[in-house]
Design an enzyme around this catalytic site. Structure first.
Site, short mmCIF file in Angstrom:
data_model
loop_
_atom_site.label_atom_id
_atom_site.label_comp_id
_atom_site.label_asym_id
_atom_site.label_seq_id
_atom_site.Cartn_x
_atom_site.Cartn_y
_atom_site.Cartn_z
N TYR B 285 0.84 -1.21 0.00
CA TYR B 285 0.00 0.00 0.00
C TYR B 285 0.87 1.26 0.00
CZ TYR B 285 -4.23 2.68 0.93
OH TYR B 285 -5.30 3.55 0.85
N TYR B 335 -5.44 5.43 -7.48
CA TYR B 335 -5.63 5.33 -6.03
C TYR B 335 -7.09 5.04 -5.75
CZ TYR B 335 -5.45 6.11 -1.04
OH TYR B 335 -5.54 5.94 0.32
#
Ligand SMILES: [Zn+2]
Lengths: 141, 380
Positions: B285, B335
């Site tokens: 991440y 994103y």
């Protein structure tokens, strides 16, 4: 500017800052300090609390210099500093704040080149909408 | 036992863009239907859903729009991008324990054209943000920037280390036609001269702002063998909320630099047949570049304080020690709260990534670090 939102757990903190005192919540049974304030002690589960007076001295643990996009009141002062101060009396409690040239000065009133991790600071208070809000002054002003 | 009992058999996604015309609800439906089509499973067979608490479209809307059957398991995971892998983990647990048979996890978000969450001060101010936001720590970039500067100070990490992360993601995006940054190479000079967002973090240390949606389909290992695609098994799954953790503003415990990754990792590896040294490719991440060195340490790819140095010498590039975010990640593909990392992990283990790691058989996928998090180990 955003004002602190005061909840039941944190209300005493602001009652003490109004008197010019920095106090941190602690356990009245085992003595452990804790922050942010909460209803009971994570070490001994006691609900008995006390608010311990701090010296108001500390060191910069880290800092950032926010640049826009930001909320308008902050963008107007950007880039400013936002710091975490580890308290001399309780190094694991790191209060967020701003290093300023004088208690009522703007958030960008100190040259960022003067900020260092480890720099000694002391607390001051500025009044914002009836609240005494902590600010930090460099010890080597 | 969860190990290899379930598999991801379908993945789907919409286009990614700064602005898509359709609603989040429509995008969610498109991604989910694409994932079911990929799996060769009819929407009427879906009986489980999982998503994020921040997902605006709820199960009721999704289920009735796609034509799901009777749903017997539904779950939402909190803490923004920290919940990404847990959506898969929850469905794996539900299917493995017989609570449902076909699970769909998804995330749809118009973060590119929609509002920035930090601007909603009413939502953002309650504890512990009340102790930080009034001082101008307004955005996730400010909150993580604080940890990043301390990390750089303690371990000698430099902006070049953060650039290594940004560059690896951008290089993979340059191989991925679906990535927002497909045709936009990144140079060191661009990185070093870009504008600050929150010093020490510059523009390229921050993820994209994207409109898009993704979904995946989870069934039992037994059922997976009859599906259209090669199954990608869920080998291990974990969430992580460490003792005395405070969320994104994790400033008030003994060690703010060892975050939830460490907690998730301990559980993840405890239940796995292999360790960090056996991971062929990682999807870590990357809302902000410093989360990658912190996660490399947390998930055990190197020791404490060694995450920045780990990125040197092309370690995160294809052919390096640990190829990273091979679709481009949140920094350069899209994103969407990390869901693209899950689907990219599946593509790698199917052998269909646009930046394929030859023979990849194991993949770590992680969720947002610095908030209560989650992770999954996938295997071919
Ligand atoms: Zn106690």
């Amino acid at each position: 500017m955003l004002n602190p939102v005061i909840d039941e757990d944190g209300a005493p903190f602001w009652e003490f800052t109004a008197r010019g005192e920095l106090r941190v919540q602690g356990c009245a049974d085992c003595g452990e300090l804790r922050f942010p304030p909460r209803p009971c002690c994570p070490h001994c589960q006691s609900f008995a609390t006390e608010w311990r007076l701090m010296s108001g001295r500390g060191r910069i643990w880290s800092y950032v210099l926010p640049h826009p996009p930001l909320l308008p009141d902050y963008a107007e002062q950007a880039p400013y500093n936002a710091v975490l101060v580890e308290l001399a009396d309780a190094p694991r409690i790191r209060l967020a704040g701003n290093v300023v040239a004088a208690p009522d000065a703007r958030l960008d009133s100190v040259d960022p080149a003067r900020l260092r991790i480890g720099a000694a600071v002391r607390i001051a208070f500025t009044e914002i909408d009836g609240l005494a809000v902590p600010r930090w002054l460099l010890e080597r002003g | 036992m969860l190990k290899d009992a379930t598999a991801i058999v379908g993945i789907g996604q919409t286009p990614f863009a700064k602005q898509l015309p359709e609603t989040e609800k429509a995008l969610a439906c498109r991604a989910i239907l694409a994932a079911l089509d990929d799996a060769g499973i009819a929407p009427s067979e879906v009986d489980a859903f999982a998503s994020y608490t921040m997902e605006e479209t709820d199960e009721v809307e999704v289920a009735k729009a796609i034509g799901a059957g009777d749903v017997t398991f539904f779950s939402k995971v909190g803490y923004g991008g920290g919940g990404s892998c847990a959506t898969v983990g929850h469905l794996a647990a539900a299917v493995a324990t017989g609570q449902a048979s076909v699970g769909v996890a998804w995330r749809s978000r118009k973060r590119g054209s929609g509002p920035r969450p930090w601007k909603n001060t009413a939502v953002q101010l309650p504890t512990p943000g009340q102790w930080t936001r009034p001082y101008g720590l307004l955005r996730p970039a400010d909150e993580i920037g604080m940890l990043a500067r301390r990390y750089m100070h303690e371990y000698g990490a430099t902006r070049d280390h953060l650039f290594n992360v940004a560059l690896a993601c951008r290089n993979r995006a340059n191989q991925n036609p679906d990535a927002i940054m497909y045709e936009r190479p990144l140079t060191r000079e661009m990185y070093m001269t870009s504008r600050w967002i929150s010093e020490p973090l510059c523009l390229f240390d921050n993820c994209l702002e994207t409109d898009g949606a993704l979904a995946c389909v989870i069934v039992s290992a037994e059922r997976a063998r009859d599906c259209r695609r090669k199954p990608v098994y869920i080998h291990s799954a974990a969430q992580g909320l460490p003792a005395q953790h405070h969320g994104m503003v994790n400033y008030w415990n003994d060690d703010p630099l060892s975050g939830p990754a460490w907690t998730a990792a301990r559980h993840l590896w405890k239940n796995a047949d292999f360790g960090p040294q056996d991971v062929d490719v990682a999807q870590i991440y990357d809302a902000f570049t410093p989360l990658v060195p912190l996660s490399l340490e947390g998930y055990g790819f190197c020791g404490r304080g060694e995450g920045a140095a780990f990125t040197e010498g092309g370690a995160l590039e294809l052919g390096g020690r640990l190829p990273l975010n091979t679709g481009g990640g949140g920094l350069s593909e899209a994103y969407v709260h990390g869901f693209n990392l899950i689907n990219e992990g599946v593509k790698q283990l199917r052998g269909t990534s646009t930046a394929q790691v030859p023979g990849a058989a194991t993949c770590l996928v992680t969720a947002g670090e610095g908030v209560p998090t989650s992770a999954v180990l996938l295997r071919a």
